[in-house]
Enzyme design. Structure first.
Site, short mmCIF file in Angstrom:
data_model
loop_
_atom_site.label_atom_id
_atom_site.label_comp_id
_atom_site.label_asym_id
_atom_site.label_seq_id
_atom_site.Cartn_x
_atom_site.Cartn_y
_atom_site.Cartn_z
N ASP A 29 23.98 -10.64 5.84
CA ASP A 29 24.33 -11.48 4.70
C ASP A 29 25.83 -11.54 4.48
OD1 ASP A 29 23.84 -12.96 2.19
OD2 ASP A 29 24.57 -11.11 1.26
N MET B 65 0.80 -1.23 0.00
CA MET B 65 0.00 0.00 0.00
C MET B 65 0.83 1.28 0.00
SD MET B 65 -2.86 -1.28 -0.30
CE MET B 65 -3.67 -2.84 -0.03
N CYS B 66 2.14 1.17 -0.16
CA CYS B 66 3.01 2.35 -0.22
C CYS B 66 2.93 2.99 -1.60
CB CYS B 66 4.46 1.98 0.07
SG CYS B 66 4.84 1.85 1.80
N MET C 270 8.02 4.80 5.78
CA MET C 270 8.26 3.42 5.34
C MET C 270 9.58 3.32 4.59
SD MET C 270 5.92 1.83 6.80
CE MET C 270 6.44 0.25 6.19
N GLU C 271 9.92 4.34 3.83
CA GLU C 271 11.19 4.34 3.11
C GLU C 271 12.37 4.34 4.09
OE1 GLU C 271 8.11 5.46 0.22
OE2 GLU C 271 8.49 6.02 2.29
#
EC number: 4.6.1.17
Length: 158
Positions: free
Chosen positions: A127, A74-75, A112-113
């Site tokens: 990682d 939803m972004c 959100m970013e």
């Protein structure tokens, strides 16, 4: 308060931001990755076979911010004015704290970013050194500050 991402039939929808005012939006997020001493030392001494860990995490964090709307359903896709990432070494706890500050001029915020930037940056560190320490933990990913928009400013409680 009704949920803005649901329509009258309780089905998902993307919020219409067309009538909102374009304003400067800034968000600052942070998170931490903790590891054993061997992994920490390998990073700070630039001895990781996969390359420069912290520099790669910064680049990955920037990419994460840019790709947020492709991964969070939803972004809205928005143009970013800038992404600034800072990684602090926490020698006593064998940790790194990553901060991401994202800025735009838009009709919706960049929280959100900023959160995605932190998450992807920390996952990149994981990682790159998982061969040394698989027990690393990522914690405390949070919004520290946001400004701009209808809801005004927010500062996390310390």
């Amino acid at each position: 308060m009704p949920l803005t991402h649901l329509n009258e039939e309780n089905q998902p929808k993307m919020v219409d931001i067309g009538d909102k005012e374009t304003t400067e939006r800034i968000a600052l997020a942070s998170g931490r990755i903790s590891m054993n001493k061997e992994a920490y030392d390998a990073i700070v001494n630039h001895c990781v076979k996969k390359g420069p860990v912290l520099q790669t995490a910064i680049i990955a964090g920037i990419m994460g911010a840019k790709k947020t709307s492709e991964l969070i359903p939803m972004c809205h896709s928005i143009m970013l004015n800038g992404v600034d990432i800072d990684i602090l070494e926490e020698k006593e706890t064998h940790s790194f704290k990553l901060y991401a500050r994202v800025k735009t001029q838009a009709k919706t915020g960049v929280e959100m970013e900023a959160l995605m930037s932190v998450s992807i940056g920390l996952l990149t560190i994981y990682d790159m050194v998982k061969a040394i320490d698989k027990s690393m933990t990522i914690s405390g990913v949070m919004l520290e500050h946001k400004s701009g928009g209808k809801s005004g400013d927010y500062n996390a409680k310390k």
